[in-house]
Scaffold this motif. Structure first.
Motif, short mmCIF file in Angstrom:
data_model
loop_
_atom_site.label_atom_id
_atom_site.label_comp_id
_atom_site.label_asym_id
_atom_site.label_seq_id
_atom_site.Cartn_x
_atom_site.Cartn_y
_atom_site.Cartn_z
N SER A 40 35.89 39.83 42.04
CA SER A 40 36.81 38.70 41.88
C SER A 40 36.93 37.96 43.21
N ASN A 41 37.42 36.74 43.15
CA ASN A 41 37.48 35.92 44.37
C ASN A 41 38.79 36.04 45.13
N ASN A 42 39.78 36.73 44.56
CA ASN A 42 41.06 36.86 45.23
C ASN A 42 41.78 38.09 44.69
N TYR A 43 42.39 38.86 45.62
CA TYR A 43 43.03 40.11 45.20
C TYR A 43 44.29 39.86 44.39
N LEU A 44 45.16 38.95 44.87
CA LEU A 44 46.43 38.71 44.20
C LEU A 44 46.34 37.68 43.09
N GLU A 45 45.55 36.63 43.30
CA GLU A 45 45.47 35.53 42.34
C GLU A 45 44.01 35.22 42.00
N PRO A 46 43.33 36.10 41.28
CA PRO A 46 41.92 35.84 40.96
C PRO A 46 41.75 34.67 40.00
N THR A 47 40.75 33.84 40.27
CA THR A 47 40.44 32.70 39.40
C THR A 47 39.01 32.74 38.90
N SER A 48 38.21 33.66 39.41
CA SER A 48 36.83 33.80 38.94
C SER A 48 36.37 35.22 39.23
N GLY A 49 35.27 35.60 38.59
CA GLY A 49 34.71 36.93 38.82
C GLY A 49 35.36 37.98 37.93
N GLY A 50 35.24 39.23 38.35
CA GLY A 50 35.78 40.32 37.54
C GLY A 50 35.99 41.59 38.34
N ARG A 51 36.52 42.62 37.66
CA ARG A 51 36.77 43.93 38.26
C ARG A 51 36.41 45.00 37.24
N LEU A 52 35.67 46.00 37.69
CA LEU A 52 35.21 47.06 36.81
C LEU A 52 35.57 48.42 37.41
N TRP A 53 36.14 49.29 36.56
CA TRP A 53 36.40 50.67 36.95
C TRP A 53 35.79 51.59 35.89
N ILE A 54 35.05 52.58 36.32
CA ILE A 54 34.51 53.60 35.42
C ILE A 54 34.96 54.97 35.94
#
Length: 591
Positions: free
Chosen positions: A407-421
């Motif tokens: 993602s492009n920002n930790y607190l206020e993401p506006t694009s991208g993503g986050r994945l946890w496995i």
């Protein structure tokens, strides 16, 4: 005699001037409002009015028409500059006045003409050893509108390009912009003085009174003799800030080389206070009602960035005391040793649990965005289910996690993503039973506007437990759904499997889906519409049957530590036991 005539002439002149002055001042002051005509682009209109001095002074009536027109003429150079930034290089502006009763309308009549296009870009530099960047690298494209903002940005990008290619002392020289009004085109000449090529030398630190310098060298993985690269230097500076040991990290490059022809670099640091305390509060109308959190942290125990933190969480359902220890650069700069311990008491509609946990793990940073964590954990728990069945568990497990945050920002993401496995095999020392628990969570963010004030966010959570029947799995490790973390609008854990007596027992699989439309209506205030769906299942796989959905609206207020969140949700598949709505108050977005 001549002197007397001269004096009389002066007196007559003064009388006439005084009469004119009094007449002018006797005129009624002019009230007016400003209009812009000849422009269809409403956004451009708003920008022009925002820069207009005449518009800003509407509340200050002009003494007369002449003064009002003079006031308006002062706006013309500003308008021309703004229009050129939008590639209108031959615009015409005319000032008109219309009177309606006692009110004047000041009209700026625009004739924009055609947007001029970028015909050619020439780059002039004083060395042949630095390859010239492509127009794509400068974010320029020929035969497109010659926007001044794009040209200025390209000039800065040229400088960044040179610094990233080891020319640390590069500077810009004056550019030349040639406008061809006959062809309606623009030619740009960019100029760069590169200076000498730089190879980095020894590194030094100042301001690190309580942090070991060798630890900092390992942290940033300094490579003496490498070519200077502004991107790498910036990344190293951010590593120092992200260590949470410093509030400020500045970079100073020596202007003269050492005996090896290398240029030493100094990081000028400002240390952060090593200890901190914090508190937090979360309110909901489901079974949890509230969560109080108190935390204490020491970020630099032995001058090598070792951190210990303690958290006390208090709520009606779950209370815990957690202590964690982190040691960065554990044998390798990319490794962090993590030791976690906790005592947890839970009292839910499905079970009561008292357990103690301890784990030791190595977290390895694969890249800036990717991490993997693997360790060994022990858990001792005493669980009573609401059929009064009491069990003790002695569990050994191997927790493993892969995380990828693009993602492009930790607190206020506006694009991208986050994945946890998460993968975690368990073995019960007492009974010999074993099972495997896995969980996958993915968040994605998409901006729907260029200004990032309308964001579409989505989340999916998939969980499975394999290898054992439900009764052989500790209740506090089973999957439950319902509440603020899964499906808003339903009570905590209420979307979970039940036994024959209607008591919640939890399941072996989980599915939760969420979508949010986030809109910022001001710099700090936003509104959210959301739809959640999901439930927990008895089987170790999701059969997608009987999914429950909840929907609602939320309010957000930006703070330095994240958005203050207020959500109001209602169940769309309401059952008899469900309330009409649920309220959630917390810090940070739901996902």
């Amino acid at each position: 005699m001549i002197t007397k005539i001269f004096s009389a002439s002066h007196i007559i002149f003064l009388l006439i001037t005084l009469t004119i002055f009094q007449t002018v001042n006797a005129e009624e002051k002019i009230s007016y409002h400003v209009e812009i005509k000849g422009i269809d682009d409403e956004d451009l209109k708003e920008r022009l009015l925002g820069y207009s001095l005449t518009q800003k002074q509407q509340d200050l009536p002009a003494n007369n028409v002449f003064i009002l027109k003079q006031r308006a003429k002062k706006d013309i150079p500003t308008f021309i500059k703004l229009l050129r930034s939008e590639a209108y290089y031959n615009s015409k502006i005319r000032i008109e006045l219309e009177k309606n009763s006692n009110q004047y309308t000041l009209i700026f009549q625009f004739k924009l003409g055609q947007k001029y296009t970028l015909q050619q870009v020439n780059i002039h530099q004083n060395t042949e050893y630095l390859p010239k960047p492509t127009l794509k690298q400068l974010n320029l494209e020929l035969n497109q509108p010659a926007l001044t903002t794009a040209i200025l940005a390209a000039e800065q990008q040229l400088l960044i390009y040179a610094k990233n290619e080891s020319y640390a002392f590069a500077i810009l020289c004056p550019k030349k912009i040639v406008v061809n009004h006959d062809l309606q085109t623009v030619t740009v000449d960019l100029c760069l003085k590169t200076g000498q090529q730089v190879f980095i030398g020894a590194v030094d630190f100042t301001g690190n009174d309580h942090v070991n310098a060798d630890f900092l060298k390992d942290l940033i993985q300094w490579q003496q003799g490498a070519r200077y690269d502004q991107k790498i230097i910036n990344a190293q500076r951010l590593k120092l800030v992200d260590s949470r040991l410093f509030t400020v990290a500045r970079v100073h490059l020596a202007t003269t080389a050492d005996e090896n022809g290398h240029f030493p670099i100094t990081f000028k640091l400002t240390e952060r206070l090593p200890r901190s305390i914090s508190a937090g509060l979360r309110l909901t109308t489901d079974d949890e009602l509230f969560l109080l959190r108190f935390a204490w942290e020491h970020r630099n125990l032995w001058q090598h960035g070792e951190a210990i933190d303690a958290k006390l969480n208090i709520s009606i359902i779950k209370s815990s005391l957690e202590v964690s220890f982190h040691k960065p650069s554990f044998y390798l700069p990319e490794n962090t040793l993590v030791i976690d311990s906790a005592i947890i008491n839970e009292d839910t509609d499905a079970f009561k649990s008292l357990r103690a946990e301890i784990s030791i793990a190595i977290e390895h940073q694969i890249t800036e965005k990717k991490r993997v964590n693997i360790g060994l954990a022990y858990q001792l728990s005493h669980i009573t289910e609401h059929n009064n069945l009491t069990k003790n568990f002695n569990l050994i497990s191997i927790p493993a996690r892969f995380s990828w945050d693009f993602s492009n920002n930790y607190l206020e993401p506006t694009s991208g993503g986050r994945l946890w496995i998460d993968e975690r095999p368990f073995y019960d020392i007492g009974s010999g039973a074993s099972f495997h628990k896995q969980k996958i969570r993915y968040n994605h963010y998409l901006s729907l506007t260029a200004t990032n004030d309308l964001i579409l966010a989505g989340r999916i959570i998939i969980g499975n437990i394999w290898g054992a029947q439900t009764n052989d799995i500790p209740a506090d490790l089973r999957y439950f759904a319902g509440g603020g973390d899964t499906v808003r609008g339903y009570s905590f854990q209420s979307l979970s499997p039940k036994d024959g007596q209607g008591q919640l027992i939890g399941g072996r699989s989980l599915l939760a889906l969420s979508i949010e439309l986030r809109s910022w209506i001001t710099e700090s205030i936003g509104v959210v519409g959301f739809l959640d769906a999901g439930r927990a299942y008895s089987n170790p796989y999701q059969d997608f049957a009987d999914l429950k959905m909840g929907a609602g609206l939320g309010l957000r207020y930006k703070t330095p530590i994240g958005a203050l969140r207020l959500d109001l949700a209602r169940p769309l598949n309401k059952r008899e036991e469900d309330d009409e709505f649920q309220v959630y108050i917390s810090i940070g977005h739901t996902f």
